[in-house]
Write a protein that holds these residues in place. Structure first.
Motif, PDB file in Angstrom:
ATOM      1  N   UNK A 134       0.835  -1.209   0.000  1.00 18.04           N
ATOM      2  CA  UNK A 134       0.000   0.000   0.000  1.00 18.04           C
ATOM      3  C   UNK A 134       0.866   1.254   0.000  1.00 18.04           C
ATOM      4  N   UNK A 135       1.909   1.258   0.808  1.00 15.24           N
ATOM      5  CA  UNK A 135       2.800   2.418   0.858  1.00 15.24           C
ATOM      6  C   UNK A 135       3.527   2.602  -0.467  1.00 15.24           C
ATOM      7  N   UNK A 136       3.991   1.498  -1.044  1.00 18.73           N
ATOM      8  CA  UNK A 136       4.686   1.591  -2.334  1.00 18.73           C
ATOM      9  C   UNK A 136       3.774   2.145  -3.420  1.00 18.73           C
ATOM     10  N   UNK A 137       2.508   1.804  -3.355  1.00 17.96           N
ATOM     11  CA  UNK A 137       1.530   2.277  -4.340  1.00 17.96           C
ATOM     12  C   UNK A 137       0.991   3.670  -4.014  1.00 17.96           C
ATOM     13  N   UNK A 138       1.531   4.282  -2.951  1.00 14.59           N
ATOM     14  CA  UNK A 138       1.083   5.602  -2.509  1.00 14.59           C
ATOM     15  C   UNK A 138      -0.398   5.611  -2.153  1.00 14.59           C
ATOM     16  N   UNK A 139      -0.893   4.493  -1.628  1.00 16.69           N
ATOM     17  CA  UNK A 139      -2.299   4.352  -1.269  1.00 16.69           C
ATOM     18  C   UNK A 139      -2.489   4.782   0.187  1.00 16.69           C
ATOM     19  N   UNK A 140      -2.620   6.082   0.394  1.00 19.26           N
ATOM     20  CA  UNK A 140      -2.726   6.641   1.744  1.00 19.26           C
ATOM     21  C   UNK A 140      -3.964   6.133   2.480  1.00 19.26           C
ATOM     22  N   UNK A 141      -5.050   5.923   1.764  1.00 15.23           N
ATOM     23  CA  UNK A 141      -6.285   5.435   2.389  1.00 15.23           C
ATOM     24  C   UNK A 141      -6.060   4.040   2.975  1.00 15.23           C
ATOM     25  N   UNK A 142      -5.408   3.171   2.229  1.00 10.43           N
ATOM     26  CA  UNK A 142      -5.154   1.817   2.701  1.00 10.43           C
ATOM     27  C   UNK A 142      -4.128   1.805   3.830  1.00 10.43           C
ATOM     28  N   UNK A 143      -3.104   2.641   3.743  1.00 18.38           N
ATOM     29  CA  UNK A 143      -2.125   2.736   4.828  1.00 18.38           C
ATOM     30  C   UNK A 143      -2.830   3.153   6.107  1.00 18.38           C
ATOM     31  N   UNK A 144      -3.660   4.180   6.011  1.00 21.74           N
ATOM     32  CA  UNK A 144      -4.405   4.639   7.196  1.00 21.74           C
ATOM     33  C   UNK A 144      -5.315   3.532   7.736  1.00 21.74           C
ATOM     34  N   UNK A 145      -6.026   2.849   6.858  1.00 19.36           N
ATOM     35  CA  UNK A 145      -6.915   1.773   7.294  1.00 19.36           C
ATOM     36  C   UNK A 145      -6.134   0.685   8.022  1.00 19.36           C
ATOM     37  N   UNK A 146      -5.021   0.275   7.449  1.00 18.40           N
ATOM     38  CA  UNK A 146      -4.217  -0.777   8.072  1.00 18.40           C
ATOM     39  C   UNK A 146      -3.713  -0.353   9.445  1.00 18.40           C
ATOM     40  N   UNK A 147      -3.267   0.894   9.551  1.00 18.00           N
ATOM     41  CA  UNK A 147      -2.721   1.357  10.824  1.00 18.00           C
ATOM     42  C   UNK A 147      -3.812   1.609  11.858  1.00 18.00           C
ATOM     43  N   UNK A 148      -4.922   2.193  11.451  1.00 20.49           N
ATOM     44  CA  UNK A 148      -5.964   2.591  12.410  1.00 20.49           C
ATOM     45  C   UNK A 148      -6.971   1.478  12.696  1.00 20.49           C
ATOM     46  N   UNK A 149      -7.374   0.739  11.667  1.00 20.82           N
ATOM     47  CA  UNK A 149      -8.413  -0.280  11.858  1.00 20.82           C
ATOM     48  C   UNK A 149      -7.836  -1.668  12.122  1.00 20.82           C
TER      49      UNK A 149
END
Length: 97
Positions: free
Chosen positions: A4-19
């Motif tokens: 997700x980070x490599x793909x610059x997918x900020x929404x997915x990074x946030x979801x993984x970290x927060x949820x």
């Protein structure tokens, strides 16, 4: 999270970290080199992925430690470099402006 980070997918990074409570500060390479998860978007030059991890609480100073037994049978604690040291050494730090 690395993908997700490599793909610059900020929404997915946030979801993984927060949820999903993925904590990049405690995830390191299994190769035995102490490579921190936060270093992945630096290595892949994914500035938005790096930004997303940092904005959601990743610690740029997180590092892994290891113990070395010396010739005198003393145990010394050493640490691998953190993501920022990795970025400087490999000249892959993209400015976050």
């Amino acid at each position: 999270m690395a993908i997700a980070a490599e793909r610059n997918d900020a929404v997915e990074v946030r979801r993984l970290m927060k949820e999903e409570h993925v904590n990049p500060d405690v995830i390191f390479s299994e190769r035995g080199d102490g490579f921190p998860l936060l270093a992945w978007p630096i290595m892949t030059e994914s500035a938005e992925g790096l930004r997303a991890m940092l904005e959601n609480g990743a610690d740029p100073n997180a590092h892994q430690t290891y113990v070395v037994e010396t010739y005198a049978k003393k145990k010394e604690i050493h640490r691998y470099d953190n993501a920022m040291v990795f970025a400087i050494q490999h000249k892959r730090l993209t400015p976050l402006t």
